[in-house]
Enzyme design. Structure first.
Site, PDB file in Angstrom:
ATOM      1  N   CYS A   1       9.145 -38.764  -8.675  1.00 17.62           N
ATOM      2  CA  CYS A   1       7.819 -39.313  -8.966  1.00 17.62           C
ATOM      3  C   CYS A   1       6.915 -39.349  -7.737  1.00 17.62           C
ATOM      4  O   CYS A   1       5.847 -39.947  -7.771  1.00 17.62           O
ATOM      5  CB  CYS A   1       7.929 -40.701  -9.575  1.00 17.62           C
ATOM      6  SG  CYS A   1       8.809 -41.884  -8.535  1.00 17.62           S
TER       7      CYS A   1
ATOM      8  N   TYR B   1      13.091 -34.413 -15.260  1.00 19.08           N
ATOM      9  CA  TYR B   1      11.632 -34.411 -15.291  1.00 19.08           C
ATOM     10  C   TYR B   1      11.064 -34.514 -13.879  1.00 19.08           C
ATOM     11  O   TYR B   1      11.760 -34.880 -12.925  1.00 19.08           O
ATOM     12  CB  TYR B   1      11.089 -35.565 -16.153  1.00 19.08           C
ATOM     13  CG  TYR B   1      11.311 -36.947 -15.563  1.00 19.08           C
ATOM     14  CD1 TYR B   1      10.358 -37.518 -14.701  1.00 19.08           C
ATOM     15  CD2 TYR B   1      12.443 -37.694 -15.873  1.00 19.08           C
ATOM     16  CE1 TYR B   1      10.550 -38.782 -14.158  1.00 19.08           C
ATOM     17  CE2 TYR B   1      12.641 -38.938 -15.338  1.00 19.08           C
ATOM     18  CZ  TYR B   1      11.691 -39.485 -14.479  1.00 19.08           C
ATOM     19  OH  TYR B   1      11.891 -40.729 -13.935  1.00 19.08           O
TER      20      TYR B   1
ATOM     21  N   SER C   1      14.930 -42.361 -10.337  1.00 19.02           N
ATOM     22  CA  SER C   1      13.694 -41.632 -10.063  1.00 19.02           C
ATOM     23  C   SER C   1      13.580 -41.522  -8.548  1.00 19.02           C
ATOM     24  O   SER C   1      13.591 -42.541  -7.850  1.00 19.02           O
ATOM     25  CB  SER C   1      12.475 -42.369 -10.631  1.00 19.02           C
ATOM     26  OG  SER C   1      11.295 -41.658 -10.329  1.00 19.02           O
TER      27      SER C   1
ATOM     28  N   ARG D   1      -3.763   2.783   8.350  1.00 25.55           N
ATOM     29  CA  ARG D   1      -4.027   1.508   7.666  1.00 25.55           C
ATOM     30  C   ARG D   1      -2.770   0.647   7.626  1.00 25.55           C
ATOM     31  O   ARG D   1      -1.655   1.152   7.577  1.00 25.55           O
ATOM     32  CB  ARG D   1      -4.497   1.748   6.226  1.00 25.55           C
ATOM     33  CG  ARG D   1      -5.756   2.577   6.075  1.00 25.55           C
ATOM     34  CD  ARG D   1      -5.983   2.873   4.599  1.00 25.55           C
ATOM     35  NE  ARG D   1      -7.066   3.790   4.357  1.00 25.55           N
ATOM     36  CZ  ARG D   1      -8.303   3.430   3.994  1.00 25.55           C
ATOM     37  NH1 ARG D   1      -8.584   2.156   3.864  1.00 25.55           N
ATOM     38  NH2 ARG D   1      -9.233   4.336   3.780  1.00 25.55           N
TER      39      ARG D   1
ATOM     40  N   ARG E   1      -3.480  -1.791  -6.117  1.00 27.77           N
ATOM     41  CA  ARG E   1      -2.672  -3.004  -5.914  1.00 27.77           C
ATOM     42  C   ARG E   1      -3.037  -3.984  -7.019  1.00 27.77           C
ATOM     43  O   ARG E   1      -4.110  -3.873  -7.630  1.00 27.77           O
ATOM     44  CB  ARG E   1      -2.948  -3.630  -4.546  1.00 27.77           C
ATOM     45  CG  ARG E   1      -4.396  -4.041  -4.315  1.00 27.77           C
ATOM     46  CD  ARG E   1      -4.631  -4.429  -2.868  1.00 27.77           C
ATOM     47  NE  ARG E   1      -6.044  -4.720  -2.611  1.00 27.77           N
ATOM     48  CZ  ARG E   1      -6.576  -4.850  -1.415  1.00 27.77           C
ATOM     49  NH1 ARG E   1      -5.810  -4.740  -0.338  1.00 27.77           N
ATOM     50  NH2 ARG E   1      -7.856  -5.126  -1.250  1.00 27.77           N
TER      51      ARG E   1
ATOM     52  N   MET F   1      -5.988  -7.384   8.391  1.00 31.81           N
ATOM     53  CA  MET F   1      -5.442  -6.548   9.465  1.00 31.81           C
ATOM     54  C   MET F   1      -6.316  -5.313   9.674  1.00 31.81           C
ATOM     55  O   MET F   1      -7.323  -5.135   9.000  1.00 31.81           O
ATOM     56  CB  MET F   1      -3.986  -6.189   9.149  1.00 31.81           C
ATOM     57  CG  MET F   1      -3.059  -7.398   9.260  1.00 31.81           C
ATOM     58  SD  MET F   1      -1.363  -7.001   8.840  1.00 31.81           S
ATOM     59  CE  MET F   1      -1.503  -6.676   7.096  1.00 31.81           C
TER      60      MET F   1
ATOM     61  N   HIS G   1     -16.169  -8.611   1.539  1.00 35.40           N
ATOM     62  CA  HIS G   1     -15.120  -9.487   2.078  1.00 35.40           C
ATOM     63  C   HIS G   1     -15.260 -10.906   1.529  1.00 35.40           C
ATOM     64  O   HIS G   1     -14.287 -11.515   1.065  1.00 35.40           O
ATOM     65  CB  HIS G   1     -15.198  -9.493   3.611  1.00 35.40           C
ATOM     66  CG  HIS G   1     -14.223 -10.427   4.250  1.00 35.40           C
ATOM     67  ND1 HIS G   1     -14.553 -11.727   4.582  1.00 35.40           N
ATOM     68  CD2 HIS G   1     -12.926 -10.269   4.593  1.00 35.40           C
ATOM     69  CE1 HIS G   1     -13.498 -12.317   5.114  1.00 35.40           C
ATOM     70  NE2 HIS G   1     -12.509 -11.455   5.138  1.00 35.40           N
TER      71      HIS G   1
ATOM     72  N   GLY H   1      -8.472  -7.418   4.185  1.00 41.43           N
ATOM     73  CA  GLY H   1      -9.335  -7.594   5.345  1.00 41.43           C
ATOM     74  C   GLY H   1      -8.711  -8.292   6.527  1.00 41.43           C
ATOM     75  O   GLY H   1      -9.362  -8.481   7.555  1.00 41.43           O
TER      76      GLY H   1
ATOM     77  N   LYS I   1       0.834  -1.209   0.000  1.00 41.80           N
ATOM     78  CA  LYS I   1       0.000   0.000   0.000  1.00 41.80           C
ATOM     79  C   LYS I   1       0.866   1.256   0.000  1.00 41.80           C
ATOM     80  O   LYS I   1       0.652   2.178  -0.781  1.00 41.80           O
ATOM     81  CB  LYS I   1      -0.935  -0.015   1.210  1.00 41.80           C
ATOM     82  CG  LYS I   1      -2.025   1.067   1.146  1.00 41.80           C
ATOM     83  CD  LYS I   1      -2.798   1.157   2.450  1.00 41.80           C
ATOM     84  CE  LYS I   1      -3.523  -0.108   2.794  1.00 41.80           C
ATOM     85  NZ  LYS I   1      -4.737  -0.323   1.982  1.00 41.80           N
TER      86      LYS I   1
END
Length: 889
Positions: free
Chosen positions: A841, A861, A774, A96, A349, A107, A465, A105, A26
């Site tokens: 995996c 992978y 693997s 704020r 934001r 804080m 909210h 919402g 902010k």
């Protein structure tokens, strides 16, 4: 001396968006907006470092802070021509929070700070509006009393309800200056009775009380829960922003609103938002009053859009919208106030958005030239793609409409109605599907919202909210269902003469805002062209392959549909749970000798050959990694009398002999017992049968399709080099026998699963025999930690809560321990065999943070469940782009 306070606006800009970590999102964006010429009320920011110091020093502030705040307040007074605490022309401020990432919402905020019994008179005279002044004062007392002094919110609401009754009015807006004066006096009396102290009249005391409350709210339960859900470190802290007040509640030429530069639900390039005339910011998000749309195109016949009510302010807001998107190159969430027709920007934001919107916005912005393809790939949260792969309501399904509200967050969900967040959480933990139903949600409901499948509120708009939080969580949400009556005491939900009781099922359609009684059939989600486009861009960027864990044709088809580069783990023991097969498996296990085992295995061979043929046909020339049998024996041992009798008949033995045999084979710790390659060593005929089924099946498919399958045969649970030497020799021997009979060959490889610490440590030796590794990260996590994943759930959540572990290590790779084992094995394996193929995996193969680690250490992978393949593809692309950016930097 450390600098703890930074000014913004009115020619005192000391920050910008690049200082987000220090000033919070902010504060950084307020400074940035002021710097690019937008109308931002001036103020100053106490940095996130103050928050860190505050908690490190037993909630004490740095020595220099008070003097720096005093100096910044002096600059602010000079820039606006008002004085803090002045009885005639008082400066009022908002206080704020502002963490480096948005936590909507979570804080605390205090508005109108600086009002007291004296300054309220000055404000009324200056504004020539006593009603406005007393309304502002009672708002301040209410917010300060609740946020700073800890007085229960409902006590303030009860006083207002009594005031409306006394005045004979229905709406707050109908109360007069005298009514609000009496409300303010009642508030102060109630606060003194509740706290034992009078409401503070000293503006400086008020300021430090509010600053302390904002820093204190960083550690409130809802903020802690939100941080856990979004992986936000506690040590980041929050900043505090002190800003000159502008007023949206000075009359009908004033307003306040929240808007998004694009639709946060769909991603459509269309201005989206709501406003309230003669209101302050908390009125919009609280859902107490019904907001109005911004533009004519969004308005219903009975609504007055801002475009009509205040055309000049709307036109300026449209210019701001364009300027912010061009500047930030992202969809913005904006808060604004109009004071006597003049527009002020209070916040911008990057806006929270659904997965579908995130996808569309990223692709559209790349096509518009705002960002490039690589940035579009970086923009979409891989985990959010799960939202796109889940079902929606079947349009042909029968349904009974209960109510209709606003389509606040898309998707569909069915579940049992509950009316409290605590119950939603406790029942969801038992595996129940839950819909959380509230009159309106508050930040205290965050844990229940996360646990619920969907959220329904009677009040609130598209920016309430409930709507904002649900969209961020990917939960279907319907808000503002005004026709619904919720009775918390009797646990009922009533609409249009129909009543639903707690525990009964409803279905939400977050795309239409409809609520239905009972369960409505759903259909699988269809992938959009934007999805295909982003995946194409991701595949161009990534360097790691993404395979799927699959052992059924359906799994393989799903994996291929979602773009898998092959099968990374086929768990052959999962193929044996079918009733037709499990009897033969039990016979094999229970047989007293090799001859008995071979008889049972002969029954299984055709099944296995057919299994592998189906997988090879589906996957074509993509690799298929087949793990040979790795069953903890207890999963297959017969226990019930009927099972023992069946095995006894098949083996020509008596039931008691089979009972004794089962007792002999039973293990105290099956996960560390006679499983994996230990079975292959002691009962070589098992792996011989599986190898034969693989090679014969591959040759059949190669002949019929003209494309040779690519089998990768994986030996599980190797911990000693000799185990791999023995079992590999078995596989190679069978291969030669099958190829000799067939008169032709196919290429194949034999590797191992690294899932024991010893295997990782001797990886250099193992690599001399293995063609690939693997990493079985599930078992490796168990053996590194000495944890059972089946039992660890009893205490691991508390470990995460206490900060003993940052995350559940079965969800995200423990880099320090398990990750170090993988790193060691990778380095030693490739030192012995430079082109050794490496992958993972375990379930971690679909976790973005784990994928980043795999990219970092150079794995070839990852393999994950079929439905997680798109998540892994995108995460792998972001990992490659992230590392590329790091190298560039």
């Amino acid at each position: 001396m450390n600098k703890w306070v930074y000014s913004f606006g009115a020619g005192h800009n000391e920050g910008g968006q690049e200082m987000r970590n220090l000033l919070g999102g902010k504060g950084a964006n307020l400074a940035e907006m002021a710097g690019i010429g937008l109308p931002v009320p001036p103020g100053f920011t106490l940095t996130t470092e103050v928050c860190t110091a505050f908690y490190q020093n037993q909630r004490n502030y740095p020595n220099e802070l008070s003097s720096q705040v005093r100096d910044a307040l002096g600059k602010l007074e000079k820039s606006v021509g008002l004085k803090f605490g002045d009885k005639r022309r008082p400066l009022l401020v908002s206080v704020r929070s502002g963490a480096r990432v948005s936590m909507p919402g979570m804080m605390d905020t205090v508005l109108n700070l600086g009002l007291n019994d004296a300054t309220v008179e000055g404000l009324g005279a200056e504004a020539k509006d006593e009603r406005f002044a007393w309304d502002s004062y009672r708002r301040f007392i209410q917010m300060y009393g609740s946020v700073v002094l800890g007085v229960a919110h409902h006590q303030f609401e009860e006083i207002i309800e009594h005031a409306k009754l006394d005045a004979g009015v229905i709406e707050d807006t109908q109360l007069t200056a005298q009514d609000w004066h009496r409300v303010a006096d009642s508030y102060k009396g109630m606060i003194e009775a509740d706290t034992g102290k009078p409401f503070p009249q000293d503006p400086e005391e008020q300021l430090w009380g509010a600053i302390g409350a904002v820093f204190g709210s960083w550690m409130n339960p809802r903020a802690i829960t939100y941080r856990k859900l979004h992986d936000i470190p506690a040590e980041w802290g929050t900043a505090v922003n002190v800003q000159a007040m502008v007023f949206g509640n000075m009359g009908n030429d004033c307003a306040t609103g929240v808007c998004f530069t694009r639709d946060p639900s769909t991603g459509e390039n269309m201005f989206y938002g709501e406003y309230l005339v003669n209101a302050q910011g908390e009125d919009v998000v609280a859902g107490i009053r019904t907001p109005q749309p911004l533009s004519k195109s969004r308005a219903k016949p009975d609504e007055t859009p801002l475009e009509v009510a205040m055309p000049e302010a709307y036109a300026e807001l449209m210019k701001v919208r364009e300027k912010l998107e061009q500047h930030y190159h992202d969809m913005q969430d904006i808060e604004f106030t109009v004071q006597q027709k003049k527009l002020y920007m209070l916040q911008t934001r990057n806006g929270k958005r659904t997965a579908a919107a995130s996808l569309r916005i990223a692709v559209d912005m790349a096509r518009e030239g705002l960002i490039d393809e690589a940035e579009a790939v970086r923009r979409v949260n891989p985990a959010a793609l799960d939202q796109l792969l889940h079902p929606t309501l079947d349009p042909k399904a029968a349904r009974t409409l209960l109510a209709k509200g606003l389509p606040a967050s898309p998707g569909a969900a069915s579940g049992a109605v509950v009316f409290t967040a605590d119950e939603a959480e406790s029942r969801a933990q038992k595996g129940e599907a839950i819909i959380l139903v509230r009159v309106e949600t508050s930040p205290e409901d965050i844990h229940g919202m996360n646990a619920a499948r969907g959220i329904l509120t009677a009040r609130g708009g598209m920016t309430s909210h409930a709507a904002v939080v649900a969209r961020g969580m990917g939960r279907p949400c319907v808000t503002g269902a005004g026709g619904i009556s919720i009775d918390y005491h009797n646990q009922t939900l009533t609409s249009a003469g129909q009543t639903v009781r707690a525990g009964e099922t409803i279905t939400l359609d977050g795309a239409t805002g409809e609520v239905f009684i009972g369960t409505v059939a759903m259909i699988e989600a269809a992938m959009s062209t934007d999805f295909a486009t982003l995946m194409e861009w991701a595949d161009k960027a990534r360097t790691m392959k993404v395979r799927a864990n699959a052992e059924t044709p359906l799994d393989a088809e799903t994996a291929k549909k979602y773009g898998a580069d092959g099968i990374g783990l086929c768990r052959t023991e999962h193929m044996f749970f079918d009733p037709e097969r499990i009897s033969a498996v039990r016979q094999m296990i229970m047989a007293p000798d090799e001859a008995g085992r071979r008889t049972a295995l002969d029954k299984l061979l055709p099944f296995q050959r057919d299994d592998f043929q189906k997988l090879f046909r589906i996957m074509g020339d993509l690799p298929v990694t087949i793990r040979l049998l790795d069953p903890p024996l207890h999963e297959f041992l017969p226990h019930a009398d009927a099972e023992l009798e069946e095995v006894a008949r098949a083996l020509g033995a008596n039931v008691e002999a089979m009972r004794r045999r089962a007792a002999e084979l039973a293990e105290a710790n099956p996960m560390l017992g006679h499983r994996g390659c230990r079975l292959g060593v002691t009962y070589p005929e098992i792996y011989e049968m599986q190898a034969r089924a693989i090679f014969e099946g591959a040759l059949v498919v190669a002949k019929e399709t003209g494309r040779a399958p690519v089998p990768e045969i994986m030996i599980p649970l190797v911990g000693v080099l000799k185990e791999l030497e023995i079992t590999r020799a078995q596989v190679d021997k069978v291969a030669e026998e099958v190829f000799a009979v067939a008169g032709r060959r196919i290429e194949y490889t034999v590797g191992t699963m690294i899932e024991l610490p010893r295997a990782a440590l001797i990886a250099g030796k193992i690599a001399e025999v293995a063609d690939f590794f693997s990493f079985g990260t599930n078992d490796l996590t168990q053996t590194v930690f000495g944890l059972s994943r089946d039992d660890a759930g009893k205490f691991l959540p508390q470990y995460a809560e206490l900060g003993i572990l940052p995350k559940d290590p079965f969800v995200s790779i423990d880099v320090e321990g398990v990750g170090e084992m993988i790193r060691i094995a990778t380095e030693r394996g490739r030192k012995a065999k430079p082109h050794l193929k490496l992958g993972i995996c375990g379930e971690h193969g679909g976790d973005p943070a784990s994928i980043m680690f795999c990219q970092e250490i150079g794995l070839d992978y990852v393999s994950c469940s079929p439905y997680r393949v798109p998540v892994a593809r995108l995460a792998a692309a972001q990992a490659a782009l992230g590392l590329e950016s790091d190298r560039t930097a």
